[in-house]
Motif scaffolding. Structure first.
Motif, mmCIF file in Angstrom:
data_model
loop_
_atom_site.group_PDB
_atom_site.id
_atom_site.type_symbol
_atom_site.label_atom_id
_atom_site.label_comp_id
_atom_site.label_asym_id
_atom_site.label_seq_id
_atom_site.Cartn_x
_atom_site.Cartn_y
_atom_site.Cartn_z
ATOM 1 N N LEU A 177 0.820 -1.200 0.000
ATOM 2 C CA LEU A 177 0.000 0.000 0.000
ATOM 3 C C LEU A 177 0.860 1.257 0.000
ATOM 4 C CD1 LEU A 177 -2.685 -1.182 2.558
ATOM 5 C CD2 LEU A 177 -3.119 -0.622 0.159
ATOM 6 N N ALA A 178 1.944 1.225 0.764
ATOM 7 C CA ALA A 178 2.832 2.383 0.808
ATOM 8 C C ALA A 178 3.462 2.646 -0.554
ATOM 9 C CB ALA A 178 3.912 2.170 1.865
ATOM 10 N N LYS A 179 3.861 1.589 -1.224
ATOM 11 C CA LYS A 179 4.452 1.748 -2.553
ATOM 12 C C LYS A 179 3.435 2.304 -3.545
ATOM 13 C CE LYS A 179 7.326 -0.702 -5.929
ATOM 14 N NZ LYS A 179 7.932 -2.001 -6.296
ATOM 15 N N ALA A 180 2.151 1.964 -3.336
ATOM 16 C CA ALA A 180 1.096 2.487 -4.205
ATOM 17 C C ALA A 180 0.812 3.954 -3.935
ATOM 18 C CB ALA A 180 -0.184 1.670 -4.011
ATOM 19 N N GLY A 219 -24.226 -17.368 6.575
ATOM 20 C CA GLY A 219 -25.006 -16.413 7.349
ATOM 21 C C GLY A 219 -24.187 -15.282 7.926
ATOM 22 N N THR A 220 -23.111 -14.909 7.225
ATOM 23 C CA THR A 220 -22.260 -13.842 7.731
ATOM 24 C C THR A 220 -21.818 -12.955 6.566
ATOM 25 O OG1 THR A 220 -20.303 -13.351 9.082
ATOM 26 C CG2 THR A 220 -20.161 -15.292 7.646
ATOM 27 N N ILE A 221 -20.723 -12.241 6.731
ATOM 28 C CA ILE A 221 -20.220 -11.320 5.715
ATOM 29 C C ILE A 221 -18.768 -11.654 5.400
ATOM 30 C CG2 ILE A 221 -21.806 -9.434 6.222
ATOM 31 C CD1 ILE A 221 -19.693 -8.212 8.032
ATOM 32 N N GLY A 222 -18.308 -11.182 4.249
ATOM 33 C CA GLY A 222 -16.952 -11.486 3.816
ATOM 34 C C GLY A 222 -15.889 -11.033 4.798
ATOM 35 N N TYR A 223 -16.135 -9.925 5.499
ATOM 36 C CA TYR A 223 -15.196 -9.447 6.518
ATOM 37 C C TYR A 223 -14.827 -10.575 7.485
ATOM 38 C CZ TYR A 223 -17.149 -4.669 5.611
ATOM 39 O OH TYR A 223 -17.573 -3.485 5.068
ATOM 40 N N GLU A 224 -15.857 -11.314 7.939
ATOM 41 C CA GLU A 224 -15.612 -12.319 8.969
ATOM 42 C C GLU A 224 -14.796 -13.481 8.425
ATOM 43 O OE1 GLU A 224 -17.928 -14.675 12.554
ATOM 44 O OE2 GLU A 224 -19.122 -13.696 10.997
ATOM 45 N N LEU A 225 -15.061 -13.894 7.193
ATOM 46 C CA LEU A 225 -14.257 -14.974 6.616
ATOM 47 C C LEU A 225 -12.801 -14.550 6.466
ATOM 48 C CD1 LEU A 225 -16.372 -16.721 3.829
ATOM 49 C CD2 LEU A 225 -15.957 -17.460 6.165
ATOM 50 N N LEU A 226 -12.574 -13.346 5.956
ATOM 51 C CA LEU A 226 -11.196 -12.893 5.740
ATOM 52 C C LEU A 226 -10.436 -12.764 7.053
ATOM 53 C CD1 LEU A 226 -11.693 -10.178 2.967
ATOM 54 C CD2 LEU A 226 -10.638 -12.425 2.694
ATOM 55 N N THR A 227 -11.080 -12.180 8.062
ATOM 56 C CA THR A 227 -10.377 -11.969 9.319
ATOM 57 C C THR A 227 -10.317 -13.227 10.174
ATOM 58 O OG1 THR A 227 -12.409 -11.135 10.366
ATOM 59 C CG2 THR A 227 -10.919 -9.518 9.388
ATOM 60 N N SER A 228 -10.974 -14.311 9.726
ATOM 61 C CA SER A 228 -10.929 -15.580 10.461
ATOM 62 C C SER A 228 -9.975 -16.587 9.832
ATOM 63 C CB SER A 228 -12.338 -16.201 10.525
ATOM 64 O OG SER A 228 -13.237 -15.367 11.203
ATOM 65 N N LEU A 229 -9.255 -16.190 8.810
ATOM 66 C CA LEU A 229 -8.365 -17.124 8.129
ATOM 67 C C LEU A 229 -7.403 -17.761 9.130
ATOM 68 C CD1 LEU A 229 -7.560 -15.031 4.941
ATOM 69 C CD2 LEU A 229 -8.918 -17.133 5.036
ATOM 70 N N GLY A 230 -7.378 -19.074 9.145
ATOM 71 C CA GLY A 230 -6.573 -19.786 10.137
ATOM 72 C C GLY A 230 -5.085 -19.694 9.862
ATOM 73 N N LYS A 231 -4.307 -20.167 10.819
ATOM 74 C CA LYS A 231 -2.852 -20.116 10.726
ATOM 75 C C LYS A 231 -2.266 -21.295 9.972
ATOM 76 C CE LYS A 231 -2.508 -17.677 15.151
ATOM 77 N NZ LYS A 231 -1.982 -17.706 16.535
ATOM 78 N N ARG A 232 -3.125 -22.244 9.545
ATOM 79 C CA ARG A 232 -2.585 -23.469 8.947
ATOM 80 C C ARG A 232 -2.400 -23.377 7.436
ATOM 81 N NH1 ARG A 232 -5.924 -28.367 11.608
ATOM 82 N NH2 ARG A 232 -7.614 -27.462 10.368
ATOM 83 N N TYR A 233 -2.906 -22.310 6.829
ATOM 84 C CA TYR A 233 -2.697 -22.164 5.395
ATOM 85 C C TYR A 233 -1.223 -21.911 5.079
ATOM 86 C CZ TYR A 233 -7.767 -21.420 4.810
ATOM 87 O OH TYR A 233 -9.136 -21.563 4.797
ATOM 88 N N ARG A 234 -0.747 -22.509 4.019
ATOM 89 C CA ARG A 234 0.560 -22.147 3.477
ATOM 90 C C ARG A 234 0.362 -20.907 2.610
ATOM 91 N NH1 ARG A 234 2.796 -24.106 -1.237
ATOM 92 N NH2 ARG A 234 1.314 -25.834 -1.249
ATOM 93 N N ARG A 235 0.941 -19.802 3.010
ATOM 94 C CA ARG A 235 0.682 -18.525 2.342
ATOM 95 C C ARG A 235 1.704 -18.239 1.242
ATOM 96 N NH1 ARG A 235 -2.259 -14.112 5.880
ATOM 97 N NH2 ARG A 235 -3.648 -15.455 7.091
ATOM 98 N N HIS A 236 1.188 -17.683 0.163
ATOM 99 C CA HIS A 236 2.030 -17.273 -0.946
ATOM 100 C C HIS A 236 1.579 -15.878 -1.369
ATOM 101 C CE1 HIS A 236 4.370 -17.239 -4.585
ATOM 102 N NE2 HIS A 236 3.301 -17.165 -5.346
ATOM 103 N N TYR A 237 2.533 -14.952 -1.439
ATOM 104 C CA TYR A 237 2.240 -13.578 -1.795
ATOM 105 C C TYR A 237 2.748 -13.278 -3.192
ATOM 106 C CZ TYR A 237 0.912 -12.802 3.045
ATOM 107 O OH TYR A 237 0.279 -12.870 4.268
ATOM 108 N N LEU A 238 1.847 -12.803 -4.033
ATOM 109 C CA LEU A 238 2.234 -12.337 -5.364
ATOM 110 C C LEU A 238 2.739 -10.912 -5.266
ATOM 111 C CD1 LEU A 238 -0.760 -13.769 -7.459
ATOM 112 C CD2 LEU A 238 1.432 -14.851 -6.905
ATOM 113 N N GLY A 239 3.461 -10.455 -6.276
ATOM 114 C CA GLY A 239 4.181 -9.186 -6.216
ATOM 115 C C GLY A 239 3.336 -7.997 -5.876
ATOM 116 N N GLY A 240 3.972 -7.014 -5.259
ATOM 117 C CA GLY A 240 3.296 -5.800 -4.846
ATOM 118 C C GLY A 240 3.120 -4.819 -5.982
ATOM 119 N N ALA A 241 3.070 -3.535 -5.605
ATOM 120 C CA ALA A 241 2.760 -2.481 -6.579
ATOM 121 C C ALA A 241 3.796 -2.416 -7.698
ATOM 122 C CB ALA A 241 2.683 -1.140 -5.860
#
Length: 372
Positions: A61-64, A350-372
């Motif tokens: 975000l800062a680079k953007a 029965g909820t909103i996307g906010y809750e799913l995103l902020t509930s993402l567990g710690k067990r996922y293997r995360r991969h980040y695609l390039g920034g700005a």
């Protein structure tokens, strides 16, 4: 011999994987900045940047071009400060008793929302404190903020309090025709006039899209940045998160047999059922389950949707891949992302996307695609 720890960055990992597109995050911020016109565009990055990872989101975000951020808690602000040394950082949940000096040491600005907070901040300033703060005025949400009358009484103390911003929060901006929007806009216009020397901020993601009247000097989008829906009348921006789960087994299930806990769903044809290694421990809500009486969410693989079958459990869920013959053990199925919108899954739960995103567990293997 390769250990599991060493292999975790490769094909081992967990049952699920999370792909976060930081380029999409940056593009969404630029899209919102363009819409904001002359107003500065900040970013709400509370809740670990809505679950995607503060340490990764803020540099993108800062680079953007983003220079102002809103967090909920001081510890979020302290972490953010290490990522963006020159940024302006506001702490939305206000002033914790006894923390004024600690906040100032990290150049964090509490959003003062009660007379008790203001009195404590005033004592800190009178003792020589050099911190800055924002003032939250309640305009109809009845959650945080001083009243309009209280704000009027503070108008001549803005400089002594070191105020840098006056703000409020919209309660119903995701419903453009709700009468409270116009009422809050009028009330905030009054509040802003009490402090003519201060920049003013009212609009969240949905408020930014109501009309330019809501923009004032600073807009502070949140969910829109992360590709979530921010109202039925507004189109979501680019998806940022793709959550996937690995198939651990494909099994044949005969007509009339049930799948999962509670035997809540029975198959009506000879079926190929794929078992995915993810569940509610990974933030995929149990309420999105399927049953004989109500269809649940879907997954996506090999270019097609696969409906959930039966109850979601802690670590596993089942999908019907009868019509996807190429589905096999080791494949990954999209739980939500570019093909299955996060808000669609949330609606089934029965909820909103906010809750799913902020509930993402710690067990996922995360991969980040390039920034700005």
């Amino acid at each position: 011999m390769e250990s599991i720890d060493d292999a975790a960055a490769g094909n081992w990992g967990g049952g699920g994987r999370l792909t976060v597109d930081l380029g999409a995050l940056a593009r969404n911020w630029r899209t919102l900045a363009d819409r904001a016109g002359g107003a500065e565009t900040a970013a709400a990055v509370k809740g670990d940047a809505y679950g995607i990872g503060l340490a990764e989101a803020v540099p993108a975000l800062a680079k953007a071009g983003c220079r102002t951020y809103f967090v909920a808690l001081p510890q979020e602000g302290i972490q953010l400060r290490t990522l963006a040394p020159a940024a302006t950082i506001y702490v939305l949940n206000g002033l914790i008793p006894g923390t004024a000096t600690l906040l100032a040491e990290s150049a964090l600005q509490p959003v003062l929302g009660s007379l008790a907070e203001i009195d404590e901040w005033a004592a800190y300033k009178a003792a020589g404190g050099d911190g800055r703060a924002a003032l939250h005025v309640d305009t109809g949400m009845n959650r945080l903020g001083v009243t309009l009358d209280e704000a009027a009484g503070l108008a001549d103390r803005a400089e002594a309090l070191g105020l840098s911003l006056v703000m409020s929060h919209l309660a119903c901006a995701d419903q453009p025709d709700h009468p409270l929007n116009a009422a809050q806009l009028a009330a905030f216009g009054t509040a802003a006039r009490f402090f003519p020397a201060l920049p003013a901020s009212l609009a969240n993601s949905a408020g930014l899209h109501l009309s330019p009247d809501y923009h004032f000097d600073l807009v502070r989008p949140g969910i829109a940045l992360y590709g979530g829906r921010f109202g039925d009348a507004f189109a979501a921006l680019e998806p940022v998160v793709c959550a996937e789960a690995r198939i651990v087994q494909v099994r044949q299930v005969g007509v009339g047999q049930s799948v999962g806990y509670g035997a809540t769903q029975h198959v009506t044809r000879p079926s190929r059922i794929a078992i995915l290694s993810a569940g509610y421990a990974d933030g995929y809500h149990r309420q999105a389950s399927s049953s004989d009486g109500a269809a649940g969410a879907s997954a996506f693989l090999h270019g097609r949707r696969a409906p959930l079958v039966g109850r979601i459990s802690m670590d596993l869920l089942a999908i019907d891949v009868t019509d996807i013959p190429e589905a096999q053990r080791g494949d990954h199925a999209e739980l939500f992302g570019p093909n299955i919108p996060v808000d669609e899954v949330a609606a089934h739960a029965g909820t909103i996307g906010y809750e799913l995103l902020t509930s993402l567990g710690k067990r996922y293997r995360r991969h980040y695609l390039g920034g700005a």
